[in-house]
Structure formats: C-alpha cells, structure tokens
Design a protein around this motif. Structure first.
Motif, PDB file in Angstrom:
ATOM      1  N   ALA A  70      10.742   8.176  -2.790  1.00  0.00           N
ATOM      2  CA  ALA A  70       9.681   7.173  -2.649  1.00  0.00           C
ATOM      3  C   ALA A  70       8.342   7.820  -2.311  1.00  0.00           C
ATOM      4  CB  ALA A  70      10.070   6.147  -1.584  1.00  0.00           C
ATOM      5  N   GLY A  71       8.361   8.815  -1.413  1.00  0.00           N
ATOM      6  CA  GLY A  71       7.113   9.471  -1.033  1.00  0.00           C
ATOM      7  C   GLY A  71       6.450  10.168  -2.199  1.00  0.00           C
ATOM      8  N   ALA A  72       7.258  10.830  -3.039  1.00  0.00           N
ATOM      9  CA  ALA A  72       6.697  11.523  -4.189  1.00  0.00           C
ATOM     10  C   ALA A  72       6.104  10.542  -5.201  1.00  0.00           C
ATOM     11  CB  ALA A  72       7.785  12.372  -4.858  1.00  0.00           C
ATOM     12  N   VAL A  73       6.747   9.397  -5.362  1.00  0.00           N
ATOM     13  CA  VAL A  73       6.235   8.397  -6.306  1.00  0.00           C
ATOM     14  C   VAL A  73       4.913   7.821  -5.787  1.00  0.00           C
ATOM     15  CG1 VAL A  73       6.700   6.152  -7.373  1.00  0.00           C
ATOM     16  CG2 VAL A  73       8.524   7.840  -7.173  1.00  0.00           C
ATOM     17  N   LEU A  74       4.847   7.530  -4.501  1.00  0.00           N
ATOM     18  CA  LEU A  74       3.594   7.038  -3.933  1.00  0.00           C
ATOM     19  C   LEU A  74       2.505   8.104  -3.986  1.00  0.00           C
ATOM     20  CD1 LEU A  74       4.974   5.078  -0.860  1.00  0.00           C
ATOM     21  CD2 LEU A  74       3.781   4.104  -2.825  1.00  0.00           C
ATOM     22  N   ILE A 104       8.827   1.672  -1.793  1.00  0.00           N
ATOM     23  CA  ILE A 104       9.921   2.177  -0.953  1.00  0.00           C
ATOM     24  C   ILE A 104      11.185   1.346  -1.174  1.00  0.00           C
ATOM     25  CG2 ILE A 104      10.705   2.443   1.435  1.00  0.00           C
ATOM     26  CD1 ILE A 104       7.801   3.157   2.150  1.00  0.00           C
ATOM     27  N   ALA A 105      11.030   0.016  -1.236  1.00  0.00           N
ATOM     28  CA  ALA A 105      12.180  -0.857  -1.477  1.00  0.00           C
ATOM     29  C   ALA A 105      12.770  -0.624  -2.869  1.00  0.00           C
ATOM     30  CB  ALA A 105      11.758  -2.317  -1.323  1.00  0.00           C
ATOM     31  N   PHE A 106      11.900  -0.402  -3.862  1.00  0.00           N
ATOM     32  CA  PHE A 106      12.352  -0.154  -5.240  1.00  0.00           C
ATOM     33  C   PHE A 106      13.217   1.104  -5.291  1.00  0.00           C
ATOM     34  CE2 PHE A 106      11.841   1.587  -9.504  1.00  0.00           C
ATOM     35  CZ  PHE A 106      12.025   0.474 -10.317  1.00  0.00           C
ATOM     36  N   ALA A 107      12.762   2.159  -4.580  1.00  0.00           N
ATOM     37  CA  ALA A 107      13.536   3.396  -4.564  1.00  0.00           C
ATOM     38  C   ALA A 107      14.844   3.218  -3.800  1.00  0.00           C
ATOM     39  CB  ALA A 107      12.701   4.510  -3.941  1.00  0.00           C
ATOM     40  N   ILE A 161      -4.154  -4.217   4.243  1.00  0.00           N
ATOM     41  CA  ILE A 161      -2.904  -3.449   4.243  1.00  0.00           C
ATOM     42  C   ILE A 161      -1.833  -4.155   5.061  1.00  0.00           C
ATOM     43  CG2 ILE A 161      -1.853  -1.312   5.096  1.00  0.00           C
ATOM     44  CD1 ILE A 161      -4.454   0.122   4.299  1.00  0.00           C
ATOM     45  N   ALA A 162      -2.225  -4.672   6.237  1.00  0.00           N
ATOM     46  CA  ALA A 162      -1.265  -5.411   7.061  1.00  0.00           C
ATOM     47  C   ALA A 162      -0.760  -6.649   6.325  1.00  0.00           C
ATOM     48  CB  ALA A 162      -1.913  -5.800   8.386  1.00  0.00           C
ATOM     49  N   THR A 163      -1.683  -7.374   5.671  1.00  0.00           N
ATOM     50  CA  THR A 163      -1.296  -8.576   4.921  1.00  0.00           C
ATOM     51  C   THR A 163      -0.382  -8.227   3.757  1.00  0.00           C
ATOM     52  OG1 THR A 163      -3.392  -9.627   5.516  1.00  0.00           O
ATOM     53  CG2 THR A 163      -2.174 -10.565   3.661  1.00  0.00           C
ATOM     54  N   GLY A 164      -0.762  -7.171   3.016  1.00  0.00           N
ATOM     55  CA  GLY A 164       0.048  -6.771   1.866  1.00  0.00           C
ATOM     56  C   GLY A 164       1.419  -6.272   2.255  1.00  0.00           C
ATOM     57  N   SER A 165       1.485  -5.540   3.362  1.00  0.00           N
ATOM     58  CA  SER A 165       2.792  -5.053   3.818  1.00  0.00           C
ATOM     59  C   SER A 165       3.715  -6.216   4.153  1.00  0.00           C
ATOM     60  CB  SER A 165       2.607  -4.153   5.042  1.00  0.00           C
ATOM     61  OG  SER A 165       1.841  -3.019   4.728  1.00  0.00           O
ATOM     62  N   ALA A 166       3.177  -7.206   4.868  1.00  0.00           N
ATOM     63  CA  ALA A 166       3.989  -8.368   5.235  1.00  0.00           C
ATOM     64  C   ALA A 166       4.363  -9.192   4.011  1.00  0.00           C
ATOM     65  CB  ALA A 166       3.233  -9.225   6.246  1.00  0.00           C
ATOM     66  N   GLY A 167       3.377  -9.470   3.155  1.00  0.00           N
ATOM     67  CA  GLY A 167       3.650 -10.290   1.966  1.00  0.00           C
ATOM     68  C   GLY A 167       4.572  -9.599   0.988  1.00  0.00           C
ATOM     69  N   CYS A 179      -8.699  -7.660  -0.493  1.00  0.00           N
ATOM     70  CA  CYS A 179      -7.730  -7.754  -1.597  1.00  0.00           C
ATOM     71  C   CYS A 179      -7.202  -6.379  -1.988  1.00  0.00           C
ATOM     72  CB  CYS A 179      -8.376  -8.432  -2.804  1.00  0.00           C
ATOM     73  SG  CYS A 179      -8.830 -10.155  -2.555  1.00  0.00           S
ATOM     74  N   VAL A 180      -8.090  -5.389  -2.035  1.00  0.00           N
ATOM     75  CA  VAL A 180      -7.663  -4.034  -2.390  1.00  0.00           C
ATOM     76  C   VAL A 180      -6.721  -3.486  -1.322  1.00  0.00           C
ATOM     77  CG1 VAL A 180      -8.445  -1.673  -2.792  1.00  0.00           C
ATOM     78  CG2 VAL A 180      -9.717  -3.585  -3.765  1.00  0.00           C
ATOM     79  N   GLY A 181      -7.019  -3.756  -0.043  1.00  0.00           N
ATOM     80  CA  GLY A 181      -6.102  -3.348   1.012  1.00  0.00           C
ATOM     81  C   GLY A 181      -4.732  -3.991   0.874  1.00  0.00           C
ATOM     82  N   SER A 182      -4.703  -5.264   0.480  1.00  0.00           N
ATOM     83  CA  SER A 182      -3.419  -5.946   0.244  1.00  0.00           C
ATOM     84  C   SER A 182      -2.644  -5.254  -0.865  1.00  0.00           C
ATOM     85  CB  SER A 182      -3.670  -7.410  -0.123  1.00  0.00           C
ATOM     86  OG  SER A 182      -4.307  -8.094   0.934  1.00  0.00           O
ATOM     87  N   LEU A 183      -3.360  -4.805  -1.871  1.00  0.00           N
ATOM     88  CA  LEU A 183      -2.719  -4.052  -2.960  1.00  0.00           C
ATOM     89  C   LEU A 183      -2.055  -2.794  -2.403  1.00  0.00           C
ATOM     90  CD1 LEU A 183      -4.512  -3.191  -6.318  1.00  0.00           C
ATOM     91  CD2 LEU A 183      -3.151  -1.519  -5.136  1.00  0.00           C
ATOM     92  N   PHE A 184      -2.798  -2.028  -1.573  1.00  0.00           N
ATOM     93  CA  PHE A 184      -2.245  -0.791  -1.023  1.00  0.00           C
ATOM     94  C   PHE A 184      -1.019  -1.061  -0.155  1.00  0.00           C
ATOM     95  CE2 PHE A 184      -6.800   1.102  -1.050  1.00  0.00           C
ATOM     96  CZ  PHE A 184      -6.676   1.381  -2.409  1.00  0.00           C
ATOM     97  N   GLY A 185      -1.132  -2.048   0.741  1.00  0.00           N
ATOM     98  CA  GLY A 185      -0.026  -2.340   1.641  1.00  0.00           C
ATOM     99  C   GLY A 185       1.226  -2.776   0.901  1.00  0.00           C
ATOM    100  N   ALA A 186       1.053  -3.673  -0.068  1.00  0.00           N
ATOM    101  CA  ALA A 186       2.202  -4.151  -0.834  1.00  0.00           C
ATOM    102  C   ALA A 186       2.797  -3.041  -1.690  1.00  0.00           C
ATOM    103  CB  ALA A 186       1.780  -5.327  -1.711  1.00  0.00           C
ATOM    104  N   MET A 187       1.929  -2.199  -2.268  1.00  0.00           N
ATOM    105  CA  MET A 187       2.414  -1.113  -3.124  1.00  0.00           C
ATOM    106  C   MET A 187       3.356  -0.187  -2.362  1.00  0.00           C
ATOM    107  SD  MET A 187       1.739   0.315  -6.224  1.00  0.00           S
ATOM    108  CE  MET A 187       0.020   0.035  -6.598  1.00  0.00           C
ATOM    109  N   GLU A 188       2.987   0.156  -1.138  1.00  0.00           N
ATOM    110  CA  GLU A 188       3.808   1.079  -0.355  1.00  0.00           C
ATOM    111  C   GLU A 188       5.162   0.473  -0.028  1.00  0.00           C
ATOM    112  OE1 GLU A 188       3.567   3.657   3.814  1.00  0.00           O
ATOM    113  OE2 GLU A 188       1.790   2.632   3.022  1.00  0.00           O
ATOM    114  N   VAL A 189       5.165  -0.750   0.479  1.00  0.00           N
ATOM    115  CA  VAL A 189       6.419  -1.389   0.874  1.00  0.00           C
ATOM    116  C   VAL A 189       7.325  -1.629  -0.338  1.00  0.00           C
ATOM    117  CG1 VAL A 189       7.422  -3.493   1.832  1.00  0.00           C
ATOM    118  CG2 VAL A 189       5.442  -2.456   2.939  1.00  0.00           C
ATOM    119  N   VAL A 190       6.750  -2.141  -1.405  1.00  0.00           N
ATOM    120  CA  VAL A 190       7.556  -2.484  -2.579  1.00  0.00           C
ATOM    121  C   VAL A 190       8.114  -1.229  -3.241  1.00  0.00           C
ATOM    122  CG1 VAL A 190       7.499  -3.571  -4.855  1.00  0.00           C
ATOM    123  CG2 VAL A 190       6.296  -4.633  -2.946  1.00  0.00           C
TER     124      VAL A 190
END
Length: 440
Positions: free
Chosen positions: A291-295, A279-282, A394-400, A266-277
């Motif tokens: 985006a890199g500085a915010v992450l 970047i998309a937000f920026a 992370i893979a799951t979070g990135s995709a989701g 679950c924590v990995g899903s958090l990390f993966g989703a956080m990065e993708v979302v």
C-alpha cells in the motif's frame, strides 16, 4: 584567435561556449554546444542564485520531513503498545483537528513579530509534546495523557508556508521576472512537500520496525526541532514583521479567499480518502505491504509534475490556470474507479502516478492565488489557512472514505476521491473573486 585581413568584414558574431570564445561570420549563427539539460533547468538555477536561498531551503526541508513522519510513527508506536488502531487514529486525529485551529493563530503571530521570534518557541512546544507522548506511552501513563501531549504538538509551525513567504519576499512586485520567480518557487516548494510526504512515512516505518517502536517519533522530533532552529537562524532572508495590525479585512475575509479555501478543503478530502481507500484496497487483496509503495506512486507523480511545472513560463491569468489545473485533476482522478474495478495493484499504481501529475500544478497555482488575495503583511496567516483547509479536508476524507469502505468495499469507495476532485473543479469554476487579483 587570429586577426582577419583588412578586407574581411569587420563585424564578427561572438559567443562563449564551454569557456571558449567562438567567432562566426555575419549571416551565420554561432555554433551551439549541446547542453540543453542545464538550459532547461535555468529557472531553478536563477532561483537559487539569490544569496541565502540555499541556506534557508536545506534546513527547512529537514524541519518539514517530520510532517510526513509523525502520523505513521505515532500509529505504529501506539499500536505496538496497545494493539488498538482506534486509539492510535483518535490520537492522530486530535492533533490534526487542533492544528487546524492553532496553525492560523501561530501564523498570525509570525506575521506580526517575525518568523524567528515565534517559530523557535513553537518548535520547542511541539517537540515537548511529541517527546512527552513518547514518554507517556513508554511509561504506561493513562490514555488521557496522550491527548494532553497532543495539545502541545498543535504548535508545530507551517514550515512550508514559512519558506514560501521568504520566496515571496525575495521576489516581490509585479515585474515579469518576479512573477516567474514566484511561480518557479511555488512549484519547487510543492514538489518538496510531495517528496517529504512520500519519504516521511517510509522513513518512520523503517525506524519503528528496524529499531524500536518509539524510534520514529524520537527521530522526527529531533529533525523538526533541529531543522527549525537552523532555519530560524537564517535572518537575512526573513521577511520583516508587520509590527502592527495590517489595515483591512483579515485573510479569511479577503475577496476570493473563501472560494479558494473551499477548493483546498475538497482537495484535502481527496487526499484523505485516497490514503484510506488505497490501504483498504491492498488489504482486501492480501497485499497490505504494497500500500505504501502504491501511495508513493501518486506522490512521485505529483512531485515530478511540480518540478516540470516550475520550468514553464506562466501564461494567462492565475485564476484561469487554476481553473484548468483543477479541472484536469478531476478528469484524471475519474480514472481511479475504472482502474480499481480491475482489482489489481499493478494497474492501480501507474494510474495513481498519472493522476498525481495533476495535483501539484493545481496546488502550485492555488498557493499563488492565496498569496495574491492575502494582504502583504499577513502572508503566513493566509497560507496557513490554506493548509488548515487541507488538514480539515484530509480528516473529512479519511472518515468518509473509511465509512464507504466499511459499507461497500474499497472498489466502490474510490468514488469518494473522484467525487471530491469533481467537487473541487465545480467550486473553482463557479466562483470568481469580487475584484481582479493582481500580482505582487
């Protein structure tokens, strides 16, 4: 110091301060010099006072930094030659999936045969894979050859787990001092993880843009191989190999392990989703360069909290601390959707910084629990299972997270990392080990 008269009290209170011997009369406290900073850092000073610890820590960090570089370097290299983020993402994802399978198997060999005998050929295979991918891209080889090279990169040793295993070996046992030392060591290692994943992408992007597209992959491969070889050469702090199979269930079936891996997933899903979302937000606001500085703000908050957490004396049970840390992480991550609604990166960055401060304590305590439930002779395998769960998450979070961005936009998609954090807290609170865990 002059001698006191015979009629004066014969007992003096002595203290050493700044290299001088200072006396105080009975009933008085010796004068104290204001050097509270070094005193606060005493747990880390004691940790590295053990001979050989600096010698293995420095090369381990060199070998670990490329873990944060390879992903960004591969994406930038492939997009520069093919202009396809889909292809770049597929190649990187293939490596992550393969690593979740190969990582625990390599760690099992490490436990059986020793770190140096296994990680040196593993690092050579990994470097061959990355340099082979670089050559295939530069020479215009067929795309299927990229995935063949990624098969070799899955052999990369879990350098963070190797270092944690050395700390656990040096400070083994249930004594209070050993337990406190392991806590400080795990906090330090988590902070270094965050530092590597904060600096790695920046270094890789700088190399790929300032020099040539393959520079990031080339540098990362050299650092990984050189750091691993130097780390393996430090034999006096290496844990002894088990030589034969450790009796009892494998780490995956150890009491309490499944619940811990569920939380790490679950924590990995958090990390993966956080990065993708993020970047998309920026990108939605035309500020993708930020985006890199915010992450990095999230990683910086986690690294700082990890170092501070290591200075605290552990209280209560590890299971209780883990439950509280994961719950705190869920509470802080719940601020993200609210901050995203303001549609400002300037507001989102400090919120991510604060939210990240709960990540390291949760991971530190989780790794401590992993060490406790894993059989002593299979520690590398147990910790690599945790890393595999994180990678799968992370893979799951990135995709989701990416799917949610496509369907509803980045602001709404911040609900994904929040939900992942809340699910991690629910899993942690609802599960208990079948038998009490004891410190080793």
């Amino acid at each position: 110091m002059p001698h006191s008269p015979a009629s004066a009290p014969s007992r003096l209170l002595l203290t050493v301060s700044g290299g001088q011997l200072i006396a105080a009369a009975p009933g008085e406290r010796p004068p104290r010099r204001g050097r509270r900073g070094p005193r606060r850092l005493a747990p880390y000073a004691r940790l590295f006072a053990t001979p050989g610890t600096v010698a293995f820590t420095v090369p381990n960090l060199v070998a670990r930094l490329p873990s944060g570089m390879f992903g960004v370097a591969t994406v930038m290299m492939l997009t520069a030659h093919h202009g396809s983020y889909a292809l770049a993402g597929a190649v990187v994802a293939a490596g992550l999936v393969l690593a979740t399978v190969a990582g625990p198997l390599i760690a099992r060999l490490v436990d059986r045969h020793g770190q140096a005998r296994v990680i040196v050929p593993a690092a050579l295979l990994t470097a061959t894979g990355h340099l082979g991918l670089l050559a295939c891209v530069a020479l215009g080889a067929p795309v299927w050859s990229y995935f063949c090279c990624q098969l070799l990169t899955a052999a990369q040793p879990n350098t963070g787990g190797l270092s944690r295993a050395r700390w656990a070996h040096l400070h083994r046992g249930p004594a209070a001092g050993a337990v406190a030392a392991r806590h400080t060591a795990n906090a330090f290692e988590q902070a270094m993880d965050e530092l590597c994943f904060m600096c790695g992408p920046v270094v890789a992007a700088l190399l790929c843009t300032a020099l040539f597209p393959e520079a990031g992959t080339l540098t990362a491969a050299v650092l990984m191989l050189g750091g691993t070889l130097a780390f393996a050469a430090q034999r006096r702090t290496e844990p002894p190999p088990a030589r034969q199979a450790v009796p009892g269930p494998p780490p995956l079936r150890a009491p309490g392990m499944a619940a811990l891996l569920g939380t790490f997933l679950c924590v990995g899903s958090l990390f993966g989703a956080m990065e993708v979302v993020t970047i998309a937000f920026a990108e939605e606001r035309g500020q993708q360069a930020l985006a890199g500085a915010v992450l990095a703000a999230q990683a910086a908050g986690s690294a700082a909290a990890g170092l501070l957490f290591g200075l605290l004396r552990p209280r209560g049970t590890v299971r209780g601390r883990f439950t509280r840390c994961v719950a705190a992480m869920a509470v802080l991550m719940s601020m993200l959707p609210l901050a995203a609604r303001a549609e400002s990166l300037l507001l989102l960055a400090p919120v991510l910084l604060i939210a990240g401060m709960a990540t390291a304590p949760a991971m530190v305590t989780g790794m401590t629990l992993i060490q406790q439930v894993t059989p002593a002779g299979r520690l590398n395998e147990g910790m690599t299972l945790a890393v595999a769960a994180l990678l799968g998450g992370i893979a799951t979070g990135s995709a989701g997270g990416g799917a949610l961005v496509e369907a509803h936009g980045a602001v709404t998609a911040y609900a994904f990392p929040m939900a992942a954090a809340c699910l991690a807290a629910a899993v942690t609170a609802a599960t208990r080990p079948r038998r009490p865990t004891t410190a080793r």
